[in-house]
Enzyme design. Structure first.
Site, PDB file in Angstrom:
ATOM      1  N   GLY A  53       0.855  -1.199   0.000  1.00  0.00           N
ATOM      2  CA  GLY A  53       0.000   0.000   0.000  1.00  0.00           C
ATOM      3  C   GLY A  53       0.882   1.238   0.000  1.00  0.00           C
ATOM      4  N   GLY A  72      -0.052   5.026  -1.119  1.00  0.00           N
ATOM      5  CA  GLY A  72      -1.093   5.777  -0.428  1.00  0.00           C
ATOM      6  C   GLY A  72      -0.566   6.954   0.378  1.00  0.00           C
ATOM      7  CD  GLN A  73      -3.180  11.152   4.234  1.00  0.00           C
ATOM      8  OE1 GLN A  73      -4.021  10.366   4.650  1.00  0.00           O
ATOM      9  NE2 GLN A  73      -3.085  12.390   4.675  1.00  0.00           N
ATOM     10  CG  ASP A 128      -0.283   0.593  -3.896  1.00  0.00           C
ATOM     11  OD1 ASP A 128      -1.366   0.229  -4.396  1.00  0.00           O
ATOM     12  OD2 ASP A 128      -0.217   1.448  -2.991  1.00  0.00           O
ATOM     13  CG  ASP A 181      -4.775  -7.831  -5.354  1.00  0.00           C
ATOM     14  OD1 ASP A 181      -4.952  -7.606  -4.138  1.00  0.00           O
ATOM     15  OD2 ASP A 181      -5.715  -8.000  -6.158  1.00  0.00           O
ATOM     16  CE1 TYR A 196     -10.336   2.424   7.737  1.00  0.00           C
ATOM     17  CE2 TYR A 196     -10.931   3.907   9.526  1.00  0.00           C
ATOM     18  CZ  TYR A 196      -9.976   3.377   8.683  1.00  0.00           C
ATOM     19  OH  TYR A 196      -8.681   3.793   8.780  1.00  0.00           O
ATOM     20  CE  LYS A 237      -8.040   0.412   9.771  1.00  0.00           C
ATOM     21  NZ  LYS A 237      -6.839  -0.104   9.094  1.00  0.00           N
TER      22      LYS A 237
HETATM   23  P1  NAD Z   1      -4.661   5.224   1.170  1.00  0.00           P
HETATM   24  O1  NAD Z   1      -6.045   4.894   0.712  1.00  0.00           O
HETATM   25  O2  NAD Z   1      -4.115   6.566   0.902  1.00  0.00           O
HETATM   26  O3  NAD Z   1      -3.642   4.155   0.601  1.00  0.00           O
HETATM   27  C1  NAD Z   1      -3.924   2.776   0.573  1.00  0.00           C
HETATM   28  C2  NAD Z   1      -3.070   2.153  -0.519  1.00  0.00           C
HETATM   29  O4  NAD Z   1      -3.350   0.757  -0.543  1.00  0.00           O
HETATM   30  C3  NAD Z   1      -3.387   2.708  -1.915  1.00  0.00           C
HETATM   31  O5  NAD Z   1      -2.197   3.146  -2.545  1.00  0.00           O
HETATM   32  C4  NAD Z   1      -4.017   1.529  -2.642  1.00  0.00           C
HETATM   33  O6  NAD Z   1      -3.692   1.475  -4.026  1.00  0.00           O
HETATM   34  C5  NAD Z   1      -3.392   0.352  -1.898  1.00  0.00           C
HETATM   35  N1  NAD Z   1      -4.208  -0.854  -2.011  1.00  0.00           N
HETATM   36  C6  NAD Z   1      -5.554  -0.969  -1.932  1.00  0.00           C
HETATM   37  N2  NAD Z   1      -5.927  -2.246  -2.132  1.00  0.00           N
HETATM   38  C7  NAD Z   1      -4.788  -2.952  -2.345  1.00  0.00           C
HETATM   39  C8  NAD Z   1      -4.521  -4.318  -2.610  1.00  0.00           C
HETATM   40  N3  NAD Z   1      -5.501  -5.210  -2.719  1.00  0.00           N
HETATM   41  N4  NAD Z   1      -3.230  -4.705  -2.752  1.00  0.00           N
HETATM   42  C9  NAD Z   1      -2.218  -3.796  -2.656  1.00  0.00           C
HETATM   43  N5  NAD Z   1      -2.416  -2.489  -2.418  1.00  0.00           N
HETATM   44  C10 NAD Z   1      -3.686  -2.068  -2.268  1.00  0.00           C
HETATM   45  O7  NAD Z   1      -4.622   4.903   2.746  1.00  0.00           O
HETATM   46  P2  NAD Z   1      -3.689   5.572   3.869  1.00  0.00           P
HETATM   47  O8  NAD Z   1      -4.348   6.826   4.299  1.00  0.00           O
HETATM   48  O9  NAD Z   1      -2.284   5.583   3.438  1.00  0.00           O
HETATM   49  O10 NAD Z   1      -3.908   4.513   5.051  1.00  0.00           O
HETATM   50  C11 NAD Z   1      -3.055   3.407   5.253  1.00  0.00           C
HETATM   51  C12 NAD Z   1      -3.539   2.644   6.481  1.00  0.00           C
HETATM   52  O11 NAD Z   1      -3.619   3.521   7.611  1.00  0.00           O
HETATM   53  C13 NAD Z   1      -4.934   2.023   6.346  1.00  0.00           C
HETATM   54  O12 NAD Z   1      -4.969   0.804   7.044  1.00  0.00           O
HETATM   55  C14 NAD Z   1      -5.820   3.021   7.045  1.00  0.00           C
HETATM   56  O13 NAD Z   1      -6.988   2.412   7.535  1.00  0.00           O
HETATM   57  C15 NAD Z   1      -4.920   3.483   8.173  1.00  0.00           C
HETATM   58  N6  NAD Z   1      -5.307   4.809   8.692  1.00  0.00           N
HETATM   59  C16 NAD Z   1      -5.169   5.932   7.940  1.00  0.00           C
HETATM   60  C17 NAD Z   1      -5.549   7.167   8.442  1.00  0.00           C
HETATM   61  C18 NAD Z   1      -5.405   8.434   7.636  1.00  0.00           C
HETATM   62  O14 NAD Z   1      -5.825   9.507   8.098  1.00  0.00           O
HETATM   63  N7  NAD Z   1      -4.794   8.393   6.467  1.00  0.00           N
HETATM   64  C19 NAD Z   1      -6.095   7.242   9.748  1.00  0.00           C
HETATM   65  C20 NAD Z   1      -6.263   6.075  10.479  1.00  0.00           C
HETATM   66  C21 NAD Z   1      -5.840   4.849   9.966  1.00  0.00           C
END
Ligand code: NAD
Length: 316
Positions: A10, A13-14, A36, A53, A143, A147
């Site tokens: 992943g 992602g952010q 990713d 994946d 969600y 968790k």
């Molecule tokens: P995001 O949505 O920005 O990034 C998630 C990444 O996972 C994406 O790049 C997506 O392409 C990839 N992904 C999705 N399905 C996939 C798969 N089947 N195989 C491989 N990659 C896959 O999410 P984020 O904000 O970076 O969050 C990451 C984690 O942190 C998550 O578990 C989220 O629940 C947790 N989290 C985030 C926040 C926040 O504010 N960003 C807050 C609390 C918890």
């Protein structure tokens, strides 16, 4: 001693982009494999990348063997707002992804696993302010349900199979490098982009909706610090509460206006208001402070100053 090789799933992602970059600085670029869906994205080119994946167990196993992986950070998930719209898909990605990684860790003897939980584990019956580590876990969102279940699986794999999995309940995360991925706190990132580009922002939450937030450098540091401490220091194997700042959209807008006086905020609450209403406003992080000396560095003023200065460098 052999150096660890890390897999970040992943990574686009952010959190993933910045975590991968920080880990590469710390452990060396060739020792951190970003993974990713789809091709590599900007910010991740500096080291190995694998298209993966996480729902495909065999693909995951091949990547672990090919790169001789000894630590995994699993960030692939569907976030809160997306999950409310696609409940079954979100459950599948959030649960099957975690179970595939925990199983691979058990089978292949992966040294340490990181999996993020969220303040969304708490529901409407949890104390809103200073919610304790062991507050009631009765979430009202898909969600949050995923968790809570994920935390239980992490504890189970630790207790039953000694898989050294560690977790943090992140609050909403604020960052300038990558855009957020469909969570309820996304407004706290979007607002900065709009303040600089259009000097106005229409917020999907009501002005007085207080939520817990954290600046990304604190979240990355928390993650890396938690993964560095000896297993014996940890008393929590579900997810640690960590805290930094709590504010409402109106309070954030007021701080932004100190730097962008013409900035105007309007409010048009949508379905995300219901999600936010069921969440806590401030977690109590005294257990994280006691176990691994967690302490935040960025409050709202420092966060706003940093965000605006980094983003305004890109505004023509
Ligand atoms: P995001 O949505 O920005 O990034 C998630 C990444 O996972 C994406 O790049 C997506 O392409 C990839 N992904 C999705 N399905 C996939 C798969 N089947 N195989 C491989 N990659 C896959 O999410 P984020 O904000 O970076 O969050 C990451 C984690 O942190 C998550 O578990 C989220 O629940 C947790 N989290 C985030 C926040 C926040 O504010 N960003 C807050 C609390 C918890």
């Amino acid at each position: 001693m052999k150096k660890d090789t890390i897999l970040v799933i992943g990574a686009k992602g952010q959190i993933g982009v910045e975590l991968t970059q920080s880990l590469r600085k710390l452990y060396g670029h060739s020792h951190v494999v970003a993974a990713d869906l789809g091709p590599v994205s900007p910010g991740l080119e500096g080291g190995p990348y694998v298209e993966l994946d996480v729902l495909e167990r065999e693909e995951l196993g091949r990547a672990i063997t090919r790169y001789d992986i000894s630590r995994i950070y699993l960030l692939a998930a569907k976030l809160s707002a997306v999950a409310e719209r696609l409940p079954l898909e979100a459950w599948n990605v959030n649960m099957l992804g975690l179970l595939n990684v925990l199983e691979a860790a058990r089978e292949k003897g992966i040294g340490r696993v990181f999996w993020p939980s969220s303040i969304a584990v708490f529901g409407p019956d949890a104390p809103k302010w200073n919610c304790p580590q062991n507050g009631p876990l009765n979430p009202a969102t898909v969600y949050g349900i995923s968790k809570v279940a994920g935390e239980s699986w992490c504890r189970y794999y630790w207790e039953k199979y000694a898989v050294d999995v560690r977790s943090i309940r992140y609050p909403g995360l604020i960052s300038y490098q990558s855009k957020p991925g469909g969570g309820t706190t996304d407004y706290a990132v979007e607002i900065f982009h709009e303040a600089l580009h259009t000097a106005s922002y229409s917020c999907y939450l009501r002005e007085n909706t207080i939520l817990p937030m954290m600046y990304m450098p604190d979240a990355i540091r928390a993650t890396i610090e938690l993964m560095a401490v000896p297993a014996t220091a940890l008393t929590v194997r579900g997810g640690y509460n960590i805290n930094a700042m709590s504010f409402s959209p109106r309070e954030l807008a007021l701080v932004i206006q100190r730097y962008v006086p013409e900035f105007k905020m309007s409010y048009r609450p949508d379905f995300r208001q219901t999600i936010a209403d069921g969440w806590i406003q401030k977690p109590d992080d005294s257990v994280a402070a006691a176990d691994w000396k967690w302490e935040y560095a960025y409050g709202i003023s420092e966060t706003v100053r940093h965000m605006l200065s980094h983003l305004s460098a890109g505004v023509k």
